[in-house]
Design an enzyme around this catalytic site. Structure first.
Site, PDB file in Angstrom:
ATOM      1  N   GLY A   1       0.773  -1.242   0.000  1.00 48.19           N
ATOM      2  CA  GLY A   1       0.000   0.000   0.000  1.00 48.19           C
ATOM      3  C   GLY A   1       0.800   1.284   0.000  1.00 48.19           C
ATOM      4  O   GLY A   1       0.373   2.280  -0.585  1.00 48.19           O
TER       5      GLY A   1
ATOM      6  N   ASP B   1      -5.053   1.322  10.725  1.00 43.10           N
ATOM      7  CA  ASP B   1      -6.467   1.054  10.993  1.00 43.10           C
ATOM      8  C   ASP B   1      -6.547   0.605  12.457  1.00 43.10           C
ATOM      9  O   ASP B   1      -6.549   1.434  13.360  1.00 43.10           O
ATOM     10  CB  ASP B   1      -6.908  -0.016   9.985  1.00 43.10           C
TER      11      ASP B   1
ATOM     12  N   PHE C   1     -14.048   2.231   4.801  1.00 46.40           N
ATOM     13  CA  PHE C   1     -13.079   1.544   3.954  1.00 46.40           C
ATOM     14  C   PHE C   1     -12.796   2.404   2.727  1.00 46.40           C
ATOM     15  O   PHE C   1     -13.712   2.821   2.018  1.00 46.40           O
ATOM     16  CB  PHE C   1     -13.593   0.163   3.527  1.00 46.40           C
TER      17      PHE C   1
HETATM   18  P1  IMP Z   1      -4.338  -2.675  10.678  1.00 46.96           P
HETATM   19  O1  IMP Z   1      -3.409  -3.775  11.060  1.00 46.96           O
HETATM   20  O2  IMP Z   1      -5.766  -2.960  11.092  1.00 46.96           O
HETATM   21  O3  IMP Z   1      -3.887  -1.313  11.172  1.00 46.96           O
HETATM   22  O4  IMP Z   1      -4.398  -2.643   9.111  1.00 46.96           O
HETATM   23  C1  IMP Z   1      -3.420  -2.032   8.406  1.00 46.96           C
HETATM   24  C2  IMP Z   1      -3.372  -2.459   6.974  1.00 46.96           C
HETATM   25  O5  IMP Z   1      -4.672  -2.793   6.483  1.00 46.96           O
HETATM   26  C3  IMP Z   1      -2.897  -1.300   6.137  1.00 46.96           C
HETATM   27  O6  IMP Z   1      -1.506  -1.342   5.960  1.00 46.96           O
HETATM   28  C4  IMP Z   1      -3.647  -1.488   4.841  1.00 46.96           C
HETATM   29  O7  IMP Z   1      -2.911  -2.313   3.977  1.00 46.96           O
HETATM   30  C5  IMP Z   1      -4.916  -2.195   5.234  1.00 46.96           C
HETATM   31  N1  IMP Z   1      -6.049  -1.266   5.370  1.00 46.96           N
HETATM   32  C6  IMP Z   1      -6.568  -0.738   6.503  1.00 46.96           C
HETATM   33  N2  IMP Z   1      -7.609   0.060   6.259  1.00 46.96           N
HETATM   34  C7  IMP Z   1      -7.774   0.047   4.913  1.00 46.96           C
HETATM   35  C8  IMP Z   1      -8.706   0.700   4.017  1.00 46.96           C
HETATM   36  O8  IMP Z   1      -9.610   1.471   4.390  1.00 46.96           O
HETATM   37  N3  IMP Z   1      -8.542   0.426   2.695  1.00 46.96           N
HETATM   38  C9  IMP Z   1      -7.574  -0.396   2.215  1.00 46.96           C
HETATM   39  N4  IMP Z   1      -6.680  -1.023   3.016  1.00 46.96           N
HETATM   40  C10 IMP Z   1      -6.793  -0.802   4.346  1.00 46.96           C
HETATM   41 MG    MG Z   2      -0.409  -1.356   4.087  1.00 49.02          MG
END
Ligand code: IMP
Ligand code: MG
Length: 178
Positions: free
Chosen positions: A48, A106, A155
Site C-alpha cells: 500500500g 487502521d 473503507f
Molecule cells: P491494521 O493492522 O488494522 O492497522 O491494518 C493495516 C493495513 O490494512 C494497512 O496497511 C492497509 O494495507 C490495510 N487497510 C486498513 N484500512 C484500509 C482501508 O480502508 N482500505 C484499504 N486497506 C486498508
Molecule cells: Mg499497508
C-alpha cells in the site's frame, strides 16, 4: 469521477489529489528539518505505501535511502489479528535512523507488529510516517510522528490503497458506498 466501481463494489470520491499532496508536503518539510545531518533509512511497507513513499521521497532534500518490507493482515475489507511476515527486515537497520513509511493505520495491529520486530535490529531511532489514520479503529498505543490526516472508520481505496488488489491506481481517495 464522482463514483467508481472497484471489483464488485461502488466507491464515492472522498479526498482530492490536491489535499493529499498538501499532506505529503507538510510531512516532507518536517522530515527535512528533523533529519538534517542524519542520513535516514526510509522503510516503506508494501504494497500500500508504495505511492506515498514515492511521493514523499521525491520531496526530501536530505541524503536518505529507502528499503521495503511487506506485511499483510487484511483479507477483503476486514482486518485480522493474523499478521504474516512476507518480506523480512535485515541487518542494515542496525544503527540507522529509520522512518517507517505506511499508507494507513487502521487497528494498528500490523504496525505494532512491525515496530516490535524492527526494534530487534537495534536501529538508532525509529519514527513513523503514516498518511491515514482511523482513530476510531485504532486499538494500539504507538505514536505516529508524521501523520497526513485522520479519517472516519470507512473503507477507502486509491493512492496505493486497495480493495482485493484493485483500486491502487486511483490518484484520489474513494470511500465505500454503504
Ligand atoms: P491494521 O493492522 O488494522 O492497522 O491494518 C493495516 C493495513 O490494512 C494497512 O496497511 C492497509 O494495507 C490495510 N487497510 C486498513 N484500512 C484500509 C482501508 O480502508 N482500505 C484499504 N486497506 C486498508
Ligand atoms: Mg499497508
Amino acid at each position: 469521477m464522482e463514483i467508481v466501481e472497484v471489483k464488485d463494489k461502488v466507491f464515492r470520491r472522498f479526498i482530492s489529489e490536491e489535499k493529499i499532496m498538501k499532506g505529503v508536503q507538510e510531512i516532507s518539510t518536517r522530515i527535512n528539518m528533523d533529519y538534517k545531518g542524519k542520513n535516514p533509512l526510509l522503510l516503506a511497507v508494501l504494497n500500500g505505501a508504495f505511492i506515498f513513499a514515492a511521493d514523499l521521497i521525491r520531496e526530501l532534500t536530505i541524503p536518505c535511502q529507502i528499503s521495503f518490507v511487506k506485511y499483510a493482515s487484511y483479507a477483503g475489507t476486514r482486518t485480522t489479528e493474523d499478521v504474516k511476515e512476507l518480506i523480512g527486515l535485515n541487518e542494515e537497520i542496525n544503527g540507522r535512523h529509520i522512518i517507517v513509511v505506511e499508507d494507513i493505520v487502521d487497528s494498528g495491529i500490523t504496525m505494532d507488529h512491525l515496530l516490535r520486530d524492527l526494534n530487534n535490529y537495534q536501529p538508532a531511532s525509529v519514527k513513523l510516517a503514516c498518511f491515514f489514520l482511523k482513530p476510531e479503529a485504532f486499538i494500539k498505543s504507538f505514536n505516529i510522528d508524521y501523520l497526513g490526516m485522520e479519517i472516519p472508520n470507512d473503507f477507502i481505496v486509491g493512492y496505493g490503497l486497495d480493495y482485493d488488489g484493485y483500486g491502487r491506481n486511483l490518484p484520489e481517495i474513494y470511500k465505500l458506498e454503504n
